[in-house]
Write a protein that holds these residues in place. Sequence first.
Motif, mmCIF file in Angstrom:
data_model
loop_
_atom_site.group_PDB
_atom_site.id
_atom_site.type_symbol
_atom_site.label_atom_id
_atom_site.label_comp_id
_atom_site.label_asym_id
_atom_site.label_seq_id
_atom_site.Cartn_x
_atom_site.Cartn_y
_atom_site.Cartn_z
ATOM 1 N N LYS A 1 3.598 4.669 -13.076
ATOM 2 C CA LYS A 1 4.512 3.937 -12.324
ATOM 3 C C LYS A 1 3.897 2.617 -11.754
ATOM 4 C CE LYS A 1 7.732 7.556 -10.840
ATOM 5 N NZ LYS A 1 7.784 8.314 -9.825
ATOM 6 N N ILE A 2 2.784 2.565 -11.009
ATOM 7 C CA ILE A 2 2.367 1.498 -10.519
ATOM 8 C C ILE A 2 1.738 0.234 -11.616
ATOM 9 C CG2 ILE A 2 0.273 0.578 -8.917
ATOM 10 C CD1 ILE A 2 0.689 3.263 -7.632
ATOM 11 N N ASN B 1 10.628 4.930 -5.261
ATOM 12 C CA ASN B 1 9.268 4.943 -4.491
ATOM 13 C C ASN B 1 8.660 3.737 -4.019
ATOM 14 O OD1 ASN B 1 6.566 5.497 -4.147
ATOM 15 N ND2 ASN B 1 6.423 6.692 -5.991
ATOM 16 N N VAL B 2 8.775 3.712 -2.627
ATOM 17 C CA VAL B 2 8.577 2.175 -2.222
ATOM 18 C C VAL B 2 7.083 2.112 -2.304
ATOM 19 C CG1 VAL B 2 8.580 0.922 -0.016
ATOM 20 C CG2 VAL B 2 10.550 2.237 -0.506
ATOM 21 N N GLU B 3 6.109 3.176 -1.991
ATOM 22 C CA GLU B 3 4.737 2.907 -2.430
ATOM 23 C C GLU B 3 4.365 2.647 -3.581
ATOM 24 O OE1 GLU B 3 2.592 6.371 -0.864
ATOM 25 O OE2 GLU B 3 0.839 5.677 -1.685
ATOM 26 N N ALA B 4 4.902 3.130 -4.672
ATOM 27 C CA ALA B 4 4.427 2.706 -5.896
ATOM 28 C C ALA B 4 4.965 1.235 -6.180
ATOM 29 C CB ALA B 4 5.328 3.256 -7.163
ATOM 30 N N LEU B 5 6.099 0.763 -5.646
ATOM 31 C CA LEU B 5 6.473 -0.683 -5.760
ATOM 32 C C LEU B 5 5.595 -1.735 -4.944
ATOM 33 C CD1 LEU B 5 8.879 -2.724 -6.061
ATOM 34 C CD2 LEU B 5 9.353 -2.328 -3.806
ATOM 35 N N ALA B 6 5.035 -1.250 -3.758
ATOM 36 C CA ALA B 6 4.172 -1.889 -2.688
ATOM 37 C C ALA B 6 2.754 -1.887 -3.853
ATOM 38 C CB ALA B 6 3.893 -1.203 -1.490
ATOM 39 N N MET B 7 2.392 -1.024 -4.240
ATOM 40 C CA MET B 7 1.241 -0.843 -5.002
ATOM 41 C C MET B 7 1.102 -1.904 -6.232
ATOM 42 S SD MET B 7 -0.854 0.620 -3.104
ATOM 43 C CE MET B 7 -2.529 1.256 -3.905
ATOM 44 N N THR B 8 2.276 -2.000 -6.965
ATOM 45 C CA THR B 8 2.602 -2.875 -7.946
ATOM 46 C C THR B 8 2.459 -4.113 -7.662
ATOM 47 O OG1 THR B 8 3.829 -0.987 -8.920
ATOM 48 C CG2 THR B 8 3.986 -3.172 -10.112
ATOM 49 N N MET B 9 3.277 -4.619 -6.372
ATOM 50 C CA MET B 9 3.117 -5.838 -6.004
ATOM 51 C C MET B 9 1.723 -6.240 -5.446
ATOM 52 S SD MET B 9 6.804 -5.563 -3.520
ATOM 53 C CE MET B 9 6.449 -7.031 -2.613
ATOM 54 N N GLU C 1 16.745 -5.017 2.513
ATOM 55 C CA GLU C 1 18.153 -4.642 2.220
ATOM 56 C C GLU C 1 18.375 -3.793 0.953
ATOM 57 O OE1 GLU C 1 18.132 -7.768 3.640
ATOM 58 O OE2 GLU C 1 18.708 -6.933 5.405
ATOM 59 N N ASN C 2 17.333 -3.981 -0.296
ATOM 60 C CA ASN C 2 17.400 -3.576 -1.447
ATOM 61 C C ASN C 2 16.354 -2.181 -1.455
ATOM 62 O OD1 ASN C 2 19.035 -5.513 -1.680
ATOM 63 N ND2 ASN C 2 17.317 -6.669 -2.739
ATOM 64 N N LEU C 3 15.596 -2.219 -0.495
ATOM 65 C CA LEU C 3 14.525 -1.191 -0.555
ATOM 66 C C LEU C 3 15.001 0.329 -0.972
ATOM 67 C CD1 LEU C 3 11.654 -1.748 2.095
ATOM 68 C CD2 LEU C 3 11.606 -2.140 -0.260
ATOM 69 N N ASN C 4 16.294 0.476 -0.402
ATOM 70 C CA ASN C 4 16.690 1.831 -0.715
ATOM 71 C C ASN C 4 17.145 2.227 -2.166
ATOM 72 O OD1 ASN C 4 16.562 2.636 2.142
ATOM 73 N ND2 ASN C 4 18.691 1.920 2.527
ATOM 74 N N ASN D 1 3.743 2.100 7.023
ATOM 75 C CA ASN D 1 2.338 2.821 7.761
ATOM 76 C C ASN D 1 1.479 3.707 6.818
ATOM 77 O OD1 ASN D 1 1.387 1.440 9.531
ATOM 78 N ND2 ASN D 1 2.425 2.486 11.364
ATOM 79 N N PRO D 2 2.134 4.560 5.969
ATOM 80 C CA PRO D 2 1.207 5.426 5.060
ATOM 81 C C PRO D 2 0.589 4.855 4.163
ATOM 82 C CG PRO D 2 3.569 6.559 5.465
ATOM 83 C CD PRO D 2 3.624 5.020 6.064
ATOM 84 N N PHE D 3 1.102 3.933 3.573
ATOM 85 C CA PHE D 3 0.481 3.174 2.396
ATOM 86 C C PHE D 3 -0.093 1.853 2.718
ATOM 87 C CE2 PHE D 3 4.905 2.364 1.759
ATOM 88 C CZ PHE D 3 4.922 1.148 1.587
#
Lengths: 169, 152
Positions: A136-137, A54-62, A47-50, A11-13
Amino acid sequence: MNQNVFIELVNPFKDKVFRLAKRLLTSTEEAEDATQEVMVKLWNKKENLNDYNNVEALAMTMTKNYCLDQLKSKRAGNLQIVHNNFTDREPQLDRKLEDADSLEWVEKIINQLPEQLQVLIQLRDVEQYEFEEIAKIVNMNETAIRVALSRARKKIRESMVNAHSYGIR
Amino acid sequence: MELDKIENILEKYFQGETTIAEENQLKEYFSSSDVAQHLEQYKPIFGYFSQVKQQKSTQEIPLKTKKRNVAWLSIAASVVVLLGVGTYLFVSEKNAAQPVAQSELGTYDDPEEALKATQKALALLSNNVNVGIESVQYINEYEQSKNKIFKQ
């Protein structure tokens, strides 16, 4: 990870993902689709998110990669439709009308920038990420980002000044 | 008030050297009502950034549905496979009960005939084996000539 935990994590990102998608893609609908796509991809990875710190950076990159792919696959065929969903519903009509007009100008100018610069402007000037996070992104080093960002901002300024003093000089 | 300061930050901004805090200062300044005349042209830029940030995605994230579909699909697929295997086994069980298989295996009723056929089959086999051995014998030649050259 169950659904609720995931939603809370995302939700935050979520809106940032949406806005980045909207910056790069041409319509709100496409941006919504892209957001959904990214979220589902994340969910499938749950399963691998942990493992990612930085999940947010991952999401932005995706999101960035997904949108650029979309553009690449569409560029050949489709006509671009420019959206103008940035209308303002505040009072003070005369003033606001003029403002909205110049905001549209800014939008047009930014849309004319190369995608890489659009991404940087979006991440820095709109979402206000720190340079470290942007690095990172987009997978660039900070100096390169600063240089590119400076170039983008100067281009915007140049076009704005031209538009502003149109007919005067 | 601090027009100098703003101009300073603005210059840094275009060099890409401002911090988030300084950029916020700019946003704040340009969203206020008294922007200096010669800076007026930058107002829309910062106004735009602030406005775009208000946009929100209105869509729900469709997590469970997609996942569900995959699950149901695999369940349906396994049911189909099970049914297929089941009917196949059922039908072949039925067929096996009848002595159809015997006539199809090439069994002979007459012992004489059976002997001939067996001999023929064995002869064919041994012939083929001999063909194999013949070609292997060449290797012996190699072995001999190798021993001639490399004497131990």
